[in-house]
Design a protein around this motif. Structure first.
Motif, short mmCIF file in Angstrom:
data_model
loop_
_atom_site.label_atom_id
_atom_site.label_comp_id
_atom_site.label_asym_id
_atom_site.label_seq_id
_atom_site.Cartn_x
_atom_site.Cartn_y
_atom_site.Cartn_z
N MET A 121 0.83 -1.21 0.00
CA MET A 121 0.00 0.00 0.00
C MET A 121 0.86 1.26 0.00
N LEU A 122 1.93 1.25 0.79
CA LEU A 122 2.83 2.40 0.80
C LEU A 122 3.40 2.66 -0.59
N ALA A 123 3.84 1.59 -1.26
CA ALA A 123 4.43 1.74 -2.59
C ALA A 123 3.42 2.25 -3.60
N THR A 124 2.24 1.65 -3.62
CA THR A 124 1.23 2.01 -4.61
C THR A 124 0.69 3.42 -4.36
N VAL A 133 5.21 6.81 -23.36
CA VAL A 133 4.08 7.01 -22.44
C VAL A 133 4.61 6.78 -21.02
N SER A 134 4.43 7.76 -20.16
CA SER A 134 4.94 7.65 -18.79
C SER A 134 4.25 6.50 -18.05
N SER A 135 5.03 5.74 -17.31
CA SER A 135 4.47 4.61 -16.57
C SER A 135 5.20 4.46 -15.24
N ALA A 136 4.55 3.77 -14.30
CA ALA A 136 5.15 3.53 -12.99
C ALA A 136 5.02 2.04 -12.67
N VAL A 137 6.08 1.46 -12.10
CA VAL A 137 6.16 0.03 -11.88
C VAL A 137 6.47 -0.27 -10.42
N PHE A 138 5.67 -1.13 -9.84
CA PHE A 138 5.97 -1.65 -8.51
C PHE A 138 6.44 -3.09 -8.68
N CYS A 139 7.75 -3.30 -8.52
CA CYS A 139 8.32 -4.65 -8.54
C CYS A 139 8.23 -5.22 -7.13
N HIS A 199 9.04 4.94 -13.86
CA HIS A 199 9.25 5.16 -12.42
C HIS A 199 9.14 3.81 -11.73
N ILE A 200 10.11 3.48 -10.87
CA ILE A 200 10.21 2.11 -10.35
C ILE A 200 10.33 2.12 -8.82
N VAL A 201 9.53 1.22 -8.20
CA VAL A 201 9.62 0.96 -6.76
C VAL A 201 9.91 -0.52 -6.56
N LEU A 221 17.22 3.38 -6.02
CA LEU A 221 15.91 2.75 -6.08
C LEU A 221 15.05 3.13 -4.89
N THR A 222 13.82 3.54 -5.15
CA THR A 222 12.81 3.69 -4.11
C THR A 222 12.33 2.29 -3.74
N THR A 223 12.23 1.98 -2.46
CA THR A 223 11.92 0.61 -2.08
C THR A 223 11.24 0.55 -0.71
N ILE A 224 10.70 -0.61 -0.41
CA ILE A 224 10.11 -0.86 0.90
C ILE A 224 11.19 -1.46 1.79
N ASP A 225 11.41 -0.82 2.92
CA ASP A 225 12.52 -1.19 3.80
C ASP A 225 12.01 -1.84 5.08
N TYR A 226 12.78 -2.79 5.59
CA TYR A 226 12.55 -3.41 6.89
C TYR A 226 13.84 -4.11 7.29
N SER A 227 13.96 -4.53 8.51
CA SER A 227 15.18 -5.17 8.99
C SER A 227 15.09 -6.68 8.80
N LYS A 228 15.84 -7.19 7.83
CA LYS A 228 15.88 -8.63 7.61
C LYS A 228 16.60 -9.33 8.76
#
Length: 327
Positions: A158-161, A231-237, A264-266, A281-288
């Motif tokens: 949800m944060l990424a989208t 065409v501008s696009s955004a991608v959540f990998c 645009h890539i997350v 890279l914009t990304t979702i972070d947490y402590s592995k």
């Protein structure tokens, strides 16, 4: 293989005396113990761990089961697990593949931490029914001998989208993990929930597999869809590995397309390589590492019969320059 019977015969003592001596029991004099240990060393005696575990019902070994070892994801997770287990007096063995599952029913390990799609949920329930202690990182199971330490996948997705939409992007792509992945399913559900409640947003779902090659294939598809990035696009990998694969493909085949401007890539996971991408890279972070440590702590509590609650690993959005404003 040399047995304690062989040592007893050579030392001229009973088998029980040898057993006491090898285990440091005060029931045997220092002189006799020293003589028995010298004979054991001379005969290259190796203790039978399997036999010992049958007697004590513990091995002081924990198994971590992974689907595979590829990619840059697992190092910190295993490091956090190992550090905690070492503090608690346990050793760690890392396993993969169907044949390794027998380590549980054969009691070669005291418990298991599982991030492995080759384990069926019914299989794990059957082990738990027989008293085996398990911590799962990739599914939800209800059993007193099973604890869950799960990522907050939905919050991360949800944060990424929402971030992509807040930046003005309306043409979205989601590159998923493999079809059987719990994490991927949770992330996709969250993405679709955000898109469904936002007017004017289109979503295209591309199935991936959490590997760089899937990111490369997804990038090729997106370049075809968007007429080479016009065409501008955004991608959540759904993980950083695939996002980096997308970076690599664009750099090689479409160097004129600028990440953060036309596409645009997350990502998700904030692996070390993500900090070296250009742009970052914009990304979702947490402590592995914390994820692995929590899993180990929970498993030791289960083994000791302590009260244990399910844990959730919280996530944050780490903003980089791979996402700009929509046009």
């Amino acid at each position: 293989m040399v047995s304690i019977k062989d040592i007893a015969k050579q030392a001229g003592v009973s088998i029980s005396t040898v057993s006491y001596a090898l285990n440091g029991s005060p029931k045997v004099t220092y002189e006799t113990t020293s003589r028995i240990l010298a004979i054991a060393k001379a005969l290259n005696y190796v203790p039978n761990a399997a036999a010992r575990s049958l007697k004590t019902r513990e091995t002081k070994i924990i198994g971590v089961f992974l689907t595979d070892f590829s990619g840059a994801f697992y190092g910190d997770l295993l490091q956090g697990t190992r550090e905690t287990l070492t503090q608690k007096g346990y050793d760690l063995i890392v396993c993969s593949g169907k044949q390794s599952h027998r380590m549980l029913p054969e009691r070669m390990i005291d418990g298991a931490i599982i991030l492995d799609q080759t384990f069926g949920s019914d299989e794990m329930i059957s082990y738990a029914d027989r008293g085996h202690k398990l911590v799962v990182l990739d599914r939800e199971l209800s059993h007193p001998n099973i604890n869950q330490v799960l990522l907050d996948n939905k919050a991360g997705a949800m944060l990424a989208t929402e971030y992509l939409i807040e930046q003005g992007h309306r043409t979205l792509y989601a590159v998923t993990g493999p079809s059987g992945s719990y994490d991927s399913k949770q992330r996709l559900q969250a993405v679709m929930q955000v898109v469904e409640r936002t007017a004017g947003v289109t979503l295209t779902v591309i199935e991936g597999d959490f590997n760089k090659s899937a990111g490369e294939r997804a990038a090729a598809n997106i370049m075809t869809d968007t007429n080479g990035g016009s065409v501008s696009s955004a991608v959540f990998c759904f993980n950083d590995e695939m996002a980096i694969g997308m970076f690599n493909y664009l750099a090689e085949h479409h160097p004129q397309v600028r990440i953060g401007e036309q596409i645009h890539i997350v990502g998700f996971d904030n692996i070390e390589l993500a900090s070296y991408t250009q742009p970052r890279l914009t990304t979702i972070d947490y402590s592995k590492r914390k994820w692995g440590a929590f899993a180990a702590e929970q498993l030791i509590k289960l083994i000791n019969g302590d009260t244990v609650d399910h844990e959730r690993i919280y996530v944050t959005l780490l903003k980089g320059n791979s996402v700009g404003t929509g046009k």
